[in-house]
Scaffold this active site. Structure first.
Site, PDB file in Angstrom:
ATOM      1  N   SER A   1       1.943  -0.456  -2.311  1.00 56.87           N
ATOM      2  CA  SER A   1       1.183  -1.629  -1.907  1.00 56.87           C
ATOM      3  C   SER A   1      -0.293  -1.583  -2.288  1.00 56.87           C
ATOM      4  CB  SER A   1       1.302  -1.806  -0.387  1.00 56.87           C
ATOM      5  OG  SER A   1       0.747  -0.692   0.300  1.00 56.87           O
ATOM      6  N   LYS A  13      -9.154  -0.587  -0.317  1.00 56.19           N
ATOM      7  CA  LYS A  13      -7.982  -1.412  -0.021  1.00 56.19           C
ATOM      8  C   LYS A  13      -8.238  -2.294   1.198  1.00 56.19           C
ATOM      9  CE  LYS A  13      -2.949  -0.903   0.648  1.00 56.19           C
ATOM     10  NZ  LYS A  13      -1.833   0.071   0.764  1.00 56.19           N
ATOM     11  N   SER A  17       2.785   4.232  -1.499  1.00 60.75           N
ATOM     12  CA  SER A  17       1.917   3.093  -1.818  1.00 60.75           C
ATOM     13  C   SER A  17       0.646   3.449  -2.574  1.00 60.75           C
ATOM     14  CB  SER A  17       1.548   2.335  -0.540  1.00 60.75           C
ATOM     15  OG  SER A  17       2.661   1.632  -0.044  1.00 60.75           O
TER      16      SER A  17
END
Length: 456
Positions: free
Chosen positions: A149, A74, A173
């Site tokens: 996210s 990420k 997330s």
């Protein structure tokens, strides 16, 4: 083959690490432009890592327990020599100058870093639509959001662009996109994994964790990244279990699992049908099912967001444009600006006691109730997300967006571990089963998810 079977295949010379990398590069070359999953891919570096691993195996040298497995990371986790932008214009020229602790631990076990995945800007979102690089498509539900996210990380796994991906989980997330993309996602106990090198959204809530297409990938990743880190003040002391040991379990005999009525009440009916079928599989595997109540569910979202706003405002003060990038308020998106402005307001001396301190008191109530519940059961099971992912481009109000998080923020507020695994589908769209345990009982969740996979 699942992830651990692939690992064995590489170590037994049935396939090479280089072949594994090349297979993923081929998929990325074919699909990434359409899906917008990877923001940056370093093919040369990944192939070089793979060749070194293959050479060690060919020479009979010892290799790590991730040897040849490919990771996506990420965009808010520092990886040296990659652009770590947190999907924001604010940091579009920030090159990672060091590795986060979790990255060093993956590399130490011969895991291969292939690239950086898309996300909601500064992890402020549940859809991966707020990225300055544009939205990521959901490979499992075309035209719909992948969740967020960590949507790029979940989508990378779902699209078979990597074996394992790392994400961060502030209020769901990792688990939210795992549910929407039909993969496995895991948020460890708060403090079980070092956050050194993570671009924080909310210091008291954030946790790094893995996503994979099966539980064996989660277990292998946790064996690598779950450890005490003397450079990071929130990590816990103590020996971690061998998470792969739970993969051999065939039964849930002796385990008591709880279903919470309030979780069902806030979830769409068709999702409950799929989740109930999944829970029945756990019962068939030997688990005892009981029903419990959670009185403080209405406190969870407002408590979470009040704390989030204040900590996010504090965390973003360093992005002032002086050392690199731009001043965050000048270039950020609407959701990030909203959280900064509300956090600034709540942080003022005259309002701190009125809002933030009361949110901390409410958090204690939530934590105490969940922990009391878990004293009498091994696991709490239920839906991961209460509604299906919307279509990309649909306009939702902030409160409609925040509603995605109602069942996942609880684990972050309480600091407990939680995982999401595919329960089934509704009209072809994946939905997740969330499994939660008391602090440091992460292994029980891995066991339940592994047995569930075997039952299916």
């Amino acid at each position: 083959m699942n992830v651990i079977e692939k690992l064995n295949s590489i170590q037994n010379k049935e396939m090479t690490a280089k072949e594994n990398v090349e297979n993923f590069i081929k998929v990325i070359d074919e699909k990434n432009e359409e899906l917008n999953i990877f923001l940056e891919v370093n093919k040369e570096s990944a192939l070089k890592q793979a060749e070194a691993i293959d050479e060690k195996i060919a020479n009979g040298e010892k290799v790590g327990f991730l040897s040849g497995l490919v990771f996506g990371i990420k965009a808010n986790i520092n990886v040296e020599d990659y652009i770590i932008s947190a999907a924001s214009k604010t940091l579009d020229n920030y090159f990672g100058s060091y590795n986060a602790t979790v990255i060093d631990k993956i590399l130490a076990q011969d895991g291969i870093i292939l690239g950086i995945t898309n996300m909601d800007e500064f992890a402020a979102g549940s859809s991966t639509e707020t990225s300055c690089f544009g939205p990521t498509q959901n490979p499992a539900a075309p035209g719909r959001i992948p969740g967020g996210s960590s949507g790029g990380s979940a989508a990378a796994v779902a699209a078979e662009m990597c074996d394992i991906a790392l994400g961060s989980d502030t209020g769901g997330s990792i688990r939210n996109p795992a549910s929407h993309c039909g993969v496995v996602g895991f948020k460890p106990t708060y403090g079980a994994v070092s956050r050194q090198g993570l671009l924080d959204l909310s210091m008291s809530l954030d946790q790094i964790g893995p996503l994979s297409n099966d539980t064996s990938g989660i277990a292998l990743a946790l064996n690598a990244i779950s450890d005490y880190d003397e450079t990071e003040c929130t990590t816990l002391h103590g020996k971690r279990p061998d998470f792969t040991s739970a993969l051999e379990e065939k039964s849930l005999e002796g385990m008591k699992i709880a279903v919470c009525k309030e979780f069902i009440d806030v979830t769409d009916a068709e999702i409950n049908v799929a989740v109930n079928k999944a829970i029945h599989k756990l019962v068939e595997a030997g688990a005892e099912l009981v029903e419990v109540s959670f009185d403080n569910i209405d406190l969870c979202l407002p408590t979470y967001y009040l704390i989030n706003y204040v900590e996010f405002f504090s965390a973003t003060r360093k992005y002032d444009g002086r050392d690199y990038g731009y001043r965050i308020e000048d270039v950020c998106g609407e959701e990030v600006l909203r959280r900064i402005e509300i956090g600034s307001y709540i942080s003022q001396k005259e309002y701190s006691g009125k809002f933030y301190k009361k949110a901390l008191q409410a958090r204690s109530l939530i934590r105490d109730e969940i922990n009391a519940m878990l004293e009498n059961v091994d696991l709490i099971v239920g839906p991961t997300v209460p509604k299906l992912p919307h279509k990309i481009g649909d306009e939702l109000t902030p409160m409609e967006m925040y509603a995605y998080d109602v069942l996942t923020v609880i684990a972050n507020l309480a600091g407990i571990p939680a995982g999401s695994i595919k329960a089934g589908e509704v009209d072809g769209i994946p939905v997740g089963l969330q499994i939660q345990a008391k602090p440091l009982d992460d292994l029980k969740i891995i066991k339940a998810m592994s047995v569930f996979e075997n039952e299916n």
